[in-house]
Design an enzyme around this catalytic site. Structure first.
Site, PDB file in Angstrom:
ATOM      1  N   SER A   1       0.578  -1.195   0.027  1.00 23.10           N
ATOM      2  CA  SER A   1       0.075  -0.003  -0.107  1.00 23.10           C
ATOM      3  C   SER A   1       0.966   1.192  -0.080  1.00 23.10           C
ATOM      4  O   SER A   1       1.941   1.296   0.423  1.00 23.10           O
ATOM      5  CB  SER A   1      -1.028   0.037   1.328  1.00 23.10           C
ATOM      6  OG  SER A   1      -0.196   0.256   2.361  1.00 23.10           O
ATOM      7  N   ASP A   2       0.479   2.159  -0.478  1.00 20.89           N
ATOM      8  CA  ASP A   2       0.858   3.569  -0.208  1.00 20.89           C
ATOM      9  C   ASP A   2       0.597   3.857   1.439  1.00 20.89           C
ATOM     10  O   ASP A   2      -0.179   3.355   1.947  1.00 20.89           O
ATOM     11  CB  ASP A   2       0.247   4.684  -0.875  1.00 20.89           C
ATOM     12  CG  ASP A   2       1.081   5.982  -1.118  1.00 20.89           C
ATOM     13  OD1 ASP A   2       2.238   5.998  -0.179  1.00 20.89           O
ATOM     14  OD2 ASP A   2       0.972   6.647  -2.059  1.00 20.89           O
ATOM     15  N   TRP A   3       1.574   4.610   1.881  1.00 21.76           N
ATOM     16  CA  TRP A   3       1.457   4.633   3.561  1.00 21.76           C
ATOM     17  C   TRP A   3       0.332   5.296   4.100  1.00 21.76           C
ATOM     18  O   TRP A   3      -0.085   6.361   3.555  1.00 21.76           O
ATOM     19  CB  TRP A   3       2.818   5.524   3.725  1.00 21.76           C
ATOM     20  CG  TRP A   3       3.955   4.722   4.028  1.00 21.76           C
ATOM     21  CD1 TRP A   3       4.813   5.074   5.357  1.00 21.76           C
ATOM     22  CD2 TRP A   3       4.699   3.803   3.388  1.00 21.76           C
ATOM     23  NE1 TRP A   3       5.713   3.980   5.292  1.00 21.76           N
ATOM     24  CE2 TRP A   3       5.764   3.227   4.311  1.00 21.76           C
ATOM     25  CE3 TRP A   3       4.285   2.971   2.302  1.00 21.76           C
ATOM     26  CZ2 TRP A   3       6.681   2.196   3.716  1.00 21.76           C
ATOM     27  CZ3 TRP A   3       5.213   2.093   1.861  1.00 21.76           C
ATOM     28  CH2 TRP A   3       6.253   1.695   2.517  1.00 21.76           C
ATOM     29  N   THR A   4      -0.437   4.303   4.800  1.00 19.82           N
ATOM     30  CA  THR A   4      -1.778   4.772   5.301  1.00 19.82           C
ATOM     31  C   THR A   4      -2.840   4.621   4.360  1.00 19.82           C
ATOM     32  O   THR A   4      -4.002   4.922   4.377  1.00 19.82           O
ATOM     33  CB  THR A   4      -1.906   6.132   5.820  1.00 19.82           C
ATOM     34  OG1 THR A   4      -2.117   7.152   4.938  1.00 19.82           O
ATOM     35  CG2 THR A   4      -0.777   6.327   7.017  1.00 19.82           C
ATOM     36  N   GLY A   5      -2.613   3.895   3.081  1.00 26.58           N
ATOM     37  CA  GLY A   5      -3.455   3.681   2.015  1.00 26.58           C
ATOM     38  C   GLY A   5      -4.470   2.597   2.053  1.00 26.58           C
ATOM     39  O   GLY A   5      -5.386   2.512   1.333  1.00 26.58           O
TER      40      GLY A   5
END
Length: 888
Positions: free
Chosen positions: A270-274
């Site tokens: 994931s993108d960070w916190t995605g």
């Protein structure tokens, strides 16, 4: 084989040769199936050993242990777990920052990805990948979050500088080369952001609406080429949704297209916190949710399995991929690395390589009367008035102006940001490179920044950061290089975020000159600013955006006035309370800044000073550019105009000196209403830490500006064919323009041509295009199912018709003039003055295919096809038309 040539033959084969897809320096090594070799090597025994080690490690993990592997342990790492050691990720599109977001841990700063795109050079992109791998190993990172291969759909995209190009072919080829370089260096690459993350506004929630043909032919195309030809070990899912489904949960694009169709065997992170839904991400094929320790996986995934919502086999599959990544980079017990220490590339001289990459990327947009290069005069100066004759005569007096000459913007803001040990200022580099008797004046002109920069020792500040615990006891005290405090994932001295109560910047301020000074607080949360015994601020700063990342990438700033005398030392203290959750709790970071502005001088006076200095010089060089407010992650651009009064500065200097050279320091297109009124325009992008030295090389002619535009530059904002970056009231961003972006969209608007076309760039010599020869590859000679197998081999013979050695980028387009013409291949050649060079270009099958939305398949078109070779999308020199005996 079926040769065709508009000049009657292949022509003279003497001179230098280059091949856009088959050169000896091409990093795309393939096996006999046409696919890049697994792990980038042909070690079958090592591959088998890695697979065995993965299975052994997986067999020892229970369900909770397996699930723990699928979520970050902290901000940048996964594990350790069982036989798997700690697997470390790092941001890295333009340098590898490592785990610490602080100038106290410097990194090599490469030119921005748009600069790499401007080289049009596979070998250069590959070398950038090797540099990133070398830096990652030094920083202890195993996987680098790069390259960014989203497209320049519109120059309003705030993260435009972090991607290569508006064209999917150029983007895909260069992206594959960088991935190959990274992984040949033993470090995992992570192409991002998959897919259609082409703007920043509401990027967490925006739903991009795009038809199948546009998605396939444009936005998926670079990812497909990279996955099929370079075999990346990881890939990042974007924040946004595509056609109603967020990318971390997109079953069709992740499982069907990426894995089943393209054969991706790496980790989808994931993108960070995605990652937002445990079950949604599991069903959507997301292997790894970052950052940790609080993710949608871990204990939540265990519960989903036990409740029958997620199959245990799914969790095992995800863990197997993470363990394979760990094996490839050397942190899985019992598994040989994909690239052993003995097989690592020869170390590069980082500074020298960055300097060379920068010069290769600079684009000479305009050069009237050979204004560049500047040749320093070697004889005693004559008593003459300011120059009015031929611009190319030698110069003794050079007037430099513009803030960017002394404070070069070497890189863009956001996750691409790194902190180099030193940055070459163009002004200093020019002084060092000029003869001792040359005269160089400097006027900074108006400050284009709307926000104050961080306070520095040069401004008179001496600062320390003091970390206090929840009980107010001092935890750590550390020296600060400037007024910027940014710690992500870890704190100095091993302090814990859980124990942190407040951070103070403390020290002294000794004004360099007297007057009314400006101090600023920038950040989110509660701050108290004291200076000279006065409390200037004691209140809360609230974020301007709901984007969590914007709170530290683009936080608000408040400015306060302080009267102080020259040399009068005074105490200064900025206190920031961080005990509340806020951004620190979400990201594990502390981020704020003490800004400073010297007593102001009226802009008109600064502009006039620059004009007077230019009038007395043989040549004038004006540096202009964007600021960190106008180009950064987390925010899109509202205008393409240069910030502040930089246009006024250029106009005044150009009026004073006919040999005015403008250097544009920007990562994305800007408007240049004065472009026809100056002698030369040189685009240097964000050139990395050695950009100043590279600029001195190019301005003085030691090196040639080797770049060509990777994206089209507009003359006016109203002429832009694609502008929308803001979602509608339903949160949707429709790509109504379809596949027509960039130069293809501009071709549709012939009544309003751009300022400079895709592919444009002049260099310091001239080129004649002499012959174009096409050899058609029979269908039987191609590998089945390979969209990058050749359908034609094209040879273009060019001659250096100038007076010095030069570099040319030969561009091959397919299709008739207009919006249907698109880039098919490209090659870089070099030749001495008067010599010829042959560019060999391979046209892949995909270049003669289009996506059929009805049949959901690729259709191959036999033609006839117009092969058009030239210097830009609008400067075609040779053509040939013929049909291809293709199947499908």
């Amino acid at each position: 084989m079926n040769p065709a040539s508009p000049t009657g033959g292949a022509g003279d084969r003497s001179g230098t040769e280059a091949d856009s897809a088959g050169r000896a320096d091409d990093p795309r090594r393939t096996d006999d199936t046409g696919r890049a070799e697994e792990d980038g090597c042909a070690d079958d025994a090592g591959r088998a050993a890695r697979i065995a080690a993965v299975e052994a490690a997986l067999a020892e993990l229970n369900l909770p242990g397996t699930a723990d592997l699928l979520g970050g342990t902290d901000m940048w790492s996964v594990g350790p777990a069982g036989r798997c050691g700690r697997l470390v990720f790092s941001d890295g599109p333009a340098g590898v920052r490592g785990e610490d977001w602080t100038p106290e841990d410097p990194s090599l700063a490469l030119p921005s990805p748009t600069a790499i795109g401007a080289t049009w050079d596979i070998a250069a992109a590959h070398r950038a990948g090797l540099l990133l791998a070398q830096e990652a190993r030094r920083k202890g990172a195993h996987v680098v979050l790069a390259p960014t291969v989203n497209l320049h759909r519109t120059p309003y995209g705030g993260r435009h500088f972090e991607a290569y190009s508006e064209d999917p072919e150029l983007t895909g080829v260069l992206g594959a080369a960088l991935v190959a370089g990274l992984q040949e260096g033993g470090v995992g690459a992570t192409p991002k952001h998959y897919v259609a993350n082409d703007a920043e506004t509401d990027r967490y929630t925006v739903d991009v609406r795009v038809d199948g043909r546009t998605l396939r032919e444009l936005y998926l195309a670079p990812f497909e080429r990279i996955v099929r030809t370079a075999r990346p070990w990881a890939l990042m899912a974007a924040y946004n949704s595509v056609n109603g489904v967020t990318m971390s949960e997109h079953d069709v694009l992740n499982n069907d297209v990426l894995r089943t169709e393209w054969g991706f065997d790496g980790v989808l992170v994931s993108d960070w916190t995605g990652a937002r839904s445990t079950v949604g991400c599991a069903r959507g094929g997301l292997d790894l949710a970052m950052p940790g320790p609080h993710t949608v996986y871990g204990e939540h995934l265990v519960a989903a399995v036990r409740e029958g919502k997620v199959a245990p086999e799914t969790v095992e599959t995800f863990a197997r991929r993470v363990l394979l990544l760990a094996a490839r980079v050397g942190v899985l017990e019992g598994a040989p690395r994909a690239v052993p220490a003995s097989g690592l590339p020869t170390p590069l001289d980082g500074r020298a390589a960055v300097r060379d990459l920068a010069a290769r990327s600079f684009v000479l947009l305009r050069n009237e009367n050979d204004a560049l290069p500047l040749e320093p005069a070697r004889e005693a100066p004559a008593q003459t008035p300011p120059p009015s004759g031929p611009a190319a005569r030698p110069v003794r007096r050079i007037a430099v102006s513009g803030l960017h000459a002394s404070a070069l913007r070497f890189g863009g803001g956001g996750s691409a940001q790194v902190f180099p040990e030193r940055v070459d200022a163009p002004l200093d580099a020019l002084r060092d490179a000029l003869p001792a008797d040359a005269e160089l004046s400097y006027e900074p002109g108006p400050d284009p920044r709307s926000r104050l920069a961080a306070a520095t020792p040069a401004d008179g500040f001496r600062l320390e950061a003091v970390l206090h615990g929840l009980d107010d006891a001092e935890l750590v005290r550390t020296h600060q290089r400037d007024g910027s405090v940014r710690w992500m994932g870890s704190l100095p001295g091993g302090a814990s975020f859980a124990d942190l109560g407040r951070v103070e910047l403390v020290g002294t301020f000794t004004p360099v000159r007297g007057g009314t000074h400006r101090l600023a607080v920038r950040g989110v949360g509660h701050f108290r600013l004291e200076a000279g015994g006065r409390v200037l601020y004691d209140a809360e700063l609230q974020p301007d955006s709901e984007d969590p990342a914007a709170a530290f990438l683009n936080p608000p700033q408040r400015v306060f006035l302080l009267d102080a005398e020259e040399g009068a030392e005074m105490p200064v203290r900025l206190l920031h309370s961080v005990s509340s959750p806020g951004v620190g709790g979400l990201f594990g970071l502390v981020s704020f800044e003490l800004g400073y502005g010297a007593p102001a001088v009226p802009d008109d006076e600064l502009i006039e000073r620059a004009g007077r200095a230019a009038a007395e010089a043989d040549a004038a060089v004006v540096f202009v550019g964007t600021t960190d407010e106008s180009e950064s992650e987390g925010v899109d651009r509202e205008t393409l105009a240069l910030p502040g009064r930089q246009d006024d500065l250029v106009v005044r200097v150009a009026r004073a000196n006919p040999r005015t050279v403008v250097v544009v320091n920007a990562g994305a297109p800007v408007l240049m209403p004065w472009r026809q009124d100056v002698a030369a325009v040189l685009l240097c992008w964000f050139p990395g830490e050695a950009g100043g030295a590279a600029l001195a090389d190019v301005l003085l002619g030691t090196a040639e500006p080797g770049g060509r535009l990777p994206t089209t530059w507009p003359g006016a904002e109203d002429d832009l064919p694609v502008r929308q970056v803001v979602p509608d009231s339903d949160g949707q961003l429709p790509y109504t323009e379809g596949p027509l972006i960039g130069y293809r969209a501009w071709c549709r608007h012939t009544d309003a041509p751009p300022a400079y076309w895709f592919g444009h760039g002049l260099g310091y010599t001239t080129w004649l295009y002499e012959t174009l020869h096409v050899t058609v590859c029979e269908p039987g000679t191609r590998r089945d199912g390979d969209p990058y197998a050749p359908v034609a081999e094209v040879t273009v013979r060019v001659r250096n018709s100038g007076s010095r050695h030069g570099r040319e980028v030969v561009q091959l387009y397919l299709g008739p003039e207009g919006p249907d013409r698109r880039l098919a291949a490209f090659a870089v050649v070099e030749a001495a003055a008067g010599s010829s060079a042959q560019a060999r270009l391979t046209v892949p099958l995909r270049a003669v295919q289009s996506w059929d939305d009805t049949m959901l398949t690729w259709r191959t078109h036999p033609g006839p096809h117009l092969f058009a070779a030239g210097r830009s999308a609008a400067d075609i020199r040779l053509t040939a038309e013929l049909s291809l005996p293709v199947e499908g």
